[in-house]
Design a protein around this motif. Structure first.
Motif, mmCIF file in Angstrom:
data_model
loop_
_atom_site.group_PDB
_atom_site.id
_atom_site.type_symbol
_atom_site.label_atom_id
_atom_site.label_comp_id
_atom_site.label_asym_id
_atom_site.label_seq_id
_atom_site.Cartn_x
_atom_site.Cartn_y
_atom_site.Cartn_z
ATOM 1 N N THR A 1 0.826 -1.203 0.000
ATOM 2 C CA THR A 1 0.000 0.000 0.000
ATOM 3 C C THR A 1 0.860 1.252 0.000
ATOM 4 O OG1 THR A 1 -1.757 -1.137 1.202
ATOM 5 C CG2 THR A 1 -1.828 1.272 1.195
ATOM 6 N N PRO B 1 0.867 5.160 0.728
ATOM 7 C CA PRO B 1 0.048 6.149 1.436
ATOM 8 C C PRO B 1 -0.357 7.300 0.512
ATOM 9 C CG PRO B 1 2.047 5.634 2.673
ATOM 10 C CD PRO B 1 2.212 5.047 1.310
ATOM 11 N N CYS C 1 -11.762 9.291 8.762
ATOM 12 C CA CYS C 1 -11.176 9.037 7.443
ATOM 13 C C CYS C 1 -12.142 8.132 6.680
ATOM 14 C CB CYS C 1 -9.801 8.393 7.572
ATOM 15 S SG CYS C 1 -8.665 9.301 8.643
ATOM 16 N N HIS D 1 -9.251 4.546 -0.480
ATOM 17 C CA HIS D 1 -8.188 5.373 0.090
ATOM 18 C C HIS D 1 -8.638 6.826 0.256
ATOM 19 C CE1 HIS D 1 -7.404 7.178 -3.882
ATOM 20 N NE2 HIS D 1 -7.620 5.970 -4.339
ATOM 21 N N VAL E 1 -6.068 9.960 6.173
ATOM 22 C CA VAL E 1 -5.330 9.067 7.073
ATOM 23 C C VAL E 1 -3.972 9.679 7.405
ATOM 24 C CG1 VAL E 1 -4.314 6.784 7.356
ATOM 25 C CG2 VAL E 1 -6.517 7.019 6.184
ATOM 26 N N ILE F 1 -10.648 5.054 10.656
ATOM 27 C CA ILE F 1 -10.746 4.611 9.269
ATOM 28 C C ILE F 1 -12.063 3.885 9.042
ATOM 29 C CG2 ILE F 1 -9.674 3.191 7.481
ATOM 30 C CD1 ILE F 1 -6.984 3.709 8.905
ATOM 31 N N TYR G 1 -9.951 -1.830 3.174
ATOM 32 C CA TYR G 1 -8.787 -0.986 2.898
ATOM 33 C C TYR G 1 -7.585 -1.569 3.629
ATOM 34 C CZ TYR G 1 -5.623 3.056 3.159
ATOM 35 O OH TYR G 1 -4.531 3.893 3.093
ATOM 36 N N PRO H 1 -4.197 -0.889 5.043
ATOM 37 C CA PRO H 1 -3.450 0.327 5.398
ATOM 38 C C PRO H 1 -1.971 0.216 5.037
ATOM 39 C CG PRO H 1 -3.929 -0.957 7.366
ATOM 40 C CD PRO H 1 -4.655 -1.625 6.241
ATOM 41 N N PHE I 1 1.207 -2.167 6.707
ATOM 42 C CA PHE I 1 0.575 -2.985 7.752
ATOM 43 C C PHE I 1 1.382 -4.241 8.043
ATOM 44 C CE2 PHE I 1 -0.844 -5.828 4.498
ATOM 45 C CZ PHE I 1 -1.299 -6.976 5.123
ATOM 46 N N TRP J 1 -1.341 -1.287 13.319
ATOM 47 C CA TRP J 1 -2.257 -0.158 13.163
ATOM 48 C C TRP J 1 -3.259 -0.039 14.314
ATOM 49 C CZ3 TRP J 1 -3.057 3.857 9.664
ATOM 50 C CH2 TRP J 1 -2.088 3.972 8.666
ATOM 51 N N PHE K 1 -10.527 1.376 13.666
ATOM 52 C CA PHE K 1 -11.199 0.901 12.460
ATOM 53 C C PHE K 1 -12.675 0.670 12.766
ATOM 54 C CE2 PHE K 1 -6.787 0.017 11.752
ATOM 55 C CZ PHE K 1 -6.603 0.198 10.384
#
Length: 620
Positions: free
Chosen positions: A423, A425, A504, A511, A515, A527, A532, A534, A537, A542, A548
């Motif tokens: 992922t 960012p 978020c 996305h 975040v 989130i 998703y 992150p 991760f 996280w 979440f």
């Protein structure tokens, strides 16, 4: 004689009727032909004059002057075949609707939770395609009259050309303090979107938890077939990676070291060892092939800035780059999904994502024929970094093979492969000269706001968020888009700096830049984006610095956040500060910053793909 004249007269009448009939048929055929031509090459002009609020209709072949229009916001309903458009004014993008196959064309409009200033040019040729059932809003329109013209290109075979678009005006906030923004959102618009059956159905779709994602990562790395060597002996570079992997697995136990706090990492000992080996061993070859602007032209601004920043810093790096590809552990394909989208804007032959795939396929065909490295592993030691919403779709495995993709749009339910992809960012960089400007926020004791969100109504989730929480509780600051002037930007930052939790919520895709913004301003990210994956991760824990919330639990949002104890909140906030260094770009990369973390994720995934131990010289 009289009978003779009568006969001649009757013949003339019959001929006249025949001529009239033939003429009528010819005229009708001409009209039909013109209509067919107009279907494929029709120009629509939108002429509006905005005051505080107004509904604008676009009628076939006409200019409408709505200088005194009033009324509620109306969804933009497009006939089948008429696709989507937007205005590109330098860095500012005006988003018009949900995108092709349900994705957005561009999210630039919503960074900072702010709206774009209306396009002020005389005329703009709108060459992007429009989607259906979206919303148009120009939220920072001046209160004085604005006369604006745009050309809409007609694509497809629409028969009904009648559009309605709402222009939603939010008064600018000129205060330097955090004040309630003047938000005008018609309840009718929200209700219509919230009651959309498909949106409600999505909220109840299965969603992976972080724990399940971690389990998938472990299982994929253990059970997957080696992508590195096939039946051939591993290369010397893969041998080095295998040795590094064994060293990481045997890393000495550490708790806090080098300024890092162990509680926010899956295994800080292994991370430190892996990072040190990356700095000492890793060599990357960057392909020189590829023409600008799709290749080798970074754009380090806007909502997709991450791919541009990485490309710029990678191609200018002296520590990791190697000129001889035979010495490389990884091969970087300097492809920009954002610039590809921009490059095809003027291509009227663009029909679908498959048209974009050919650019990447042609590039891979080029390097695989010119060099032997791709063919050894079907690209397992190659990687690309892409942030556009479409990147996942235009780089499927049938094109990119075993290569590693670092993607912003990391939806585990739609094409993102845990254990193969990483992922990227989403970062919105406000100042290229000072990317860390305004870093930080108020201490936990000086954050009176429980939760904050502001942003455009992209996707199905955000209207639901507003329906439940806008103006419901004084400690829940949930808004639509804020003005995009300087005062609006300052208000947005002050809310982030003064809130315990920053919401978020996903937009068109999973996305959102919020975040990283939340981490930047030391606000605990909440989130709300099912499936998703992150960033980082595989390294970061996280749950120690973020909350979440499943999309279906939006109605319970305040109860969920209020139930978090003060002790737990303080730990989360401390975790945010602990990981902050990993989410910041620097003009000259520094240890553990965002550039190094993106590169480490690729390095980490590549090591996971290689099997531990050798049997007859082949990884198993």
């Amino acid at each position: 004689m009289v009978e003779l004249y009568a006969s001649i007269l009757r013949l003339h009448l019959i001929d006249t009727k025949r001529l009239l009939l033939i003429g009528t048929i010819m005229i009708a055929m001409i009209v039909i032909i013109q209509g067919v031509i107009a279907t494929y090459d029709q120009s629509f002009r939108l002429s509006w004059i905005l005051q505080e609020r107004g509904t604008v209709a676009i009628a076939r072949g006409g200019d409408l002057d709505i200088s005194n229009a009033t009324g509620s916001d109306v969804p933009l309903i497009l006939p089948p075949g008429l696709e989507r458009n937007h205005v590109d004014n330098g860095e500012d993008i005006l988003e018009v609707s949900d995108g092709i196959e349900g994705t957005s064309l561009d999210n630039d409009v919503e960074s900072d939770g702010l709206t774009d200033t209306p396009y002020m040019g005389d005329e703009s040729n709108l060459t992007k395609k429009l989607g259906t059932n979206g919303l148009v809003s120009i939220d920072n329109a001046p209160t004085k009259e604005l006369d604006q013209h745009m050309n809409f290109s007609m694509l497809g075979s629409a028969t009904t050309i009648s559009l309605e678009a709402s222009f939603n005006v939010i008064g600018p906030n000129k205060s330097t303090n955090v004040e309630e923004p003047k938000n005008i959102h018609a309840e009718a618009k929200r209700t219509a979107m919230v009651n959309n059956g498909s949106a409600l159905k999505r909220l109840n779709a299965p969603a992976l938890s972080i724990a399940e994602m971690n389990l998938l990562l472990v299982n994929n790395s253990v059970s997957s077939k080696s992508r590195s060597t096939g039946k051939k002996r591993p290369s010397a570079r893969d041998q080095e990676l295998l040795s590094a992997k064994l060293e990481v697995m045997k890393a000495p136990v550490e708790i806090d070291t080098q300024g890092l706090q162990g509680f926010v990492y899956q295994n800080i000992s292994q991370f430190i060892r892996s990072y040190e080996l990356m700095e000492r061993i890793l060599k990357v070859y960057v392909y020189k092939e590829g023409e600008k602007p799709i290749f080798h032209k970074p754009k380090p601004r806007g909502i997709y800035a991450s791919e541009g920043w990485f490309m710029k810093l990678m191609e200018g790096n002296k520590k990791f780059l190697v000129r001889d590809p035979r010495k490389a552990h990884l091969f970087y394909m300097p492809f920009s999904s954002q610039m590809l989208r921009t490059a095809i804007d003027d291509d009227h032959n663009f029909k679908s994502h498959k048209d974009l795939m050919k650019f990447l396929k042609s590039y891979i065909d080029l390097i695989s024929h010119k060099y032997r490295f791709w063919n050894r592993t079907s690209g397992a030691d190659h990687f690309l970094v892409a942030c556009h919403d479409w990147a996942t779709r235009i780089s499927p495995q049938e094109i990119t093979g075993n290569s590693i993709r670092s993607l912003c749009n990391s939806n585990a339910a739609k094409g993102f492969h845990i254990g193969k992809d990483t992922t990227l960012p989403v970062t919105y960089v406000r100042s290229m000269e000072e990317p860390t400007r305004d870093l930080g926020g108020k201490p936990p004791s000086d954050r009176p706001i429980l939760a904050f969100f502001a942003g455009s109504m992209h996707g199905y989730l955000r209207p639901i968020l507003l329906q439940y929480w806008e103006n419901r509780h004084p400690d829940m600051k949930i808004f639509g888009p804020l003005p995009r002037d300087l005062a609006g930007k300052k208000t947005y930052r002050e809310y982030m700096k003064s809130s315990k939790f920053c919401i978020c919520a996903r937009g068109y895709e999973v996305h959102t830049p919020r975040v990283v913004e939340a981490i930047f301003y030391e606000c605990v990210p909440v989130i709300i984006s099912d499936n998703y994956v992150p960033p980082f991760f595989e390294v970061l824990k996280w749950e120690e610095f973020a909350v979440f919330v499943k999309e279906k639990n939006v109605p319970n949002l305040r109860r969920i956040l209020s139930s978090i104890s003060e002790e737990k909140y303080l730990r989360l906030q401390r975790g945010v500060k602990a990981v902050q260094r990993h989410f910041i770009w620097h003009k000259k990369p520094i240890k553990f910053d965002l550039f190094h973390m993106v590169l480490h994720s690729v390095w980490h995934i590549r090591m996971l793909q290689l099997k531990q131990g050798l049997k007859n010289g082949i990884p198993r």
